[in-house]
Design an enzyme around this catalytic site. Sequence first.
Site, PDB file in Angstrom:
ATOM      1  N   PRO A 149      -1.439 -10.365  -8.630  1.00 46.76           N
ATOM      2  CG  PRO A 149      -0.968  -9.477 -10.733  1.00 46.76           C
ATOM      3  CD  PRO A 149      -1.814  -9.243  -9.518  1.00 46.76           C
ATOM      4  CB  ILE A 150       2.708 -13.846  -6.417  1.00 47.40           C
ATOM      5  CG1 ILE A 150       3.159 -14.134  -4.976  1.00 47.40           C
ATOM      6  CG2 ILE A 150       3.726 -14.294  -7.440  1.00 47.40           C
ATOM      7  CD1 ILE A 150       3.193 -15.605  -4.618  1.00 47.40           C
ATOM      8  N   GLY A 176       5.029  -7.675  -8.009  1.00 44.66           N
ATOM      9  CA  GLY A 176       4.698  -6.367  -8.562  1.00 44.66           C
ATOM     10  C   GLY A 176       5.928  -5.489  -8.609  1.00 44.66           C
ATOM     11  N   GLY A 225       7.606  -2.100  -7.258  1.00 44.18           N
ATOM     12  CA  GLY A 225       7.556  -1.011  -6.297  1.00 44.18           C
ATOM     13  C   GLY A 225       7.983   0.286  -6.955  1.00 44.18           C
ATOM     14  CG  ASP A 244       3.156  -0.862  -3.602  1.00 42.64           C
ATOM     15  OD1 ASP A 244       2.147  -1.312  -3.038  1.00 42.64           O
ATOM     16  OD2 ASP A 244       3.944  -0.052  -3.065  1.00 42.64           O
ATOM     17  CE1 TYR A 266       5.862   5.070  -1.156  1.00 41.14           C
ATOM     18  CE2 TYR A 266       5.146   3.846  -3.087  1.00 41.14           C
ATOM     19  CZ  TYR A 266       5.452   3.884  -1.742  1.00 41.14           C
ATOM     20  OH  TYR A 266       5.362   2.742  -0.991  1.00 41.14           O
ATOM     21  CE  LYS A 276       1.916   1.079  -0.212  1.00 42.10           C
ATOM     22  NZ  LYS A 276       2.492   1.545  -1.484  1.00 42.10           N
ATOM     23  CG  HIS A 334       1.738   4.521   3.384  1.00 45.65           C
ATOM     24  ND1 HIS A 334       2.069   5.323   2.308  1.00 45.65           N
ATOM     25  CD2 HIS A 334       2.762   3.651   3.508  1.00 45.65           C
ATOM     26  CE1 HIS A 334       3.234   4.934   1.805  1.00 45.65           C
ATOM     27  NE2 HIS A 334       3.678   3.934   2.520  1.00 45.65           N
TER      28      HIS A 334
END
Length: 323
Positions: free
Chosen positions: A20-21, A23, A25, A50, A55, A84, A117
Amino acid sequence: MSGIATKVPFLTLNDGNRMPIIGLGTYEAPPGVVENVVRVAIDAGYRHFDCADFYENEHEVGQAIRDAIRDGKVKRDELFITTKVWPNWHGKGRPTLSAKRSLKNLGLPYVDLLLIHWPTPLKQVDDNFYPTDATGQALFDNTIELIDVWKEFEQIKKDGLTRSIGVSNFNSQQIEDLIKNSSTVPVVNQVECHPYLSQEKLLNWCESRGIKLTAYSPLARSGTVEEKNTTSPLDIPVIKQLASKYGVSAAAICIKWQTQRGVSVIPKSATKERIIANIDLFNFNLTDSEVKAINDLNRDWRNNTWTQFGINKHRNWPFAIPF
């Protein structure tokens, strides 16, 4: 899916998978907040999320995703989940361990996209994302070659832990080296990209090799430096004028500009209204001249300079060449 979700276009990646264009974050979305944010986003029609081990919130993201699947709001094959591998997990066998760690935290059997990453291998320790010496200088591991990390990524894909593999924050030469020395072209290069950093040269270069660009920090908010005299893209007159013309937020204009260039975007927000506004923007199109007007705002200003702890001294620091 909701009405919004069905209108979100997909990008077809060079391995045939679809992303999907737009997302959501999840960087700097704290535990205790991010779980509800993801729930709101799923209800709003987001299907692309994402994530990253760095994170430190994948457990909460995964909980919200699994609950939505359990409740019948979405099926796993309708979702596109990215994670990542951080530079302290680049040593032999360690990218696989990192991927499995993320999968355990997410509570999922596979992710859709696994990214390197950053291209700067650090000291290989489990418990410190920024290993440093007594002077505060980042500790590097210069014995690690990026091609070896990439070849392990190829195996991770073969093992079914991810559907696609790509990179993040790589320059054109670093990607070219991977392509020349392996059998796999990265599907995505995820980089900082916003009106002040249009990444036009890198975008064109990646497109010529079948690589999609994903824009993080699309509103120029997240990074390692904060220039107090830098006007937010949301306050630029041309952006505000277009927002008024189309009856949308300034953020929506910045995101729409990216999608019309074929760039996927992963804006983040903790506010329900903004989460919805950031994805509900496929009922209008900017004109070619309006896209160009935003392109012309570029000044190659980078908010995430990747210089903390002296990482810019690394031989693989990606910003040492123009793109």
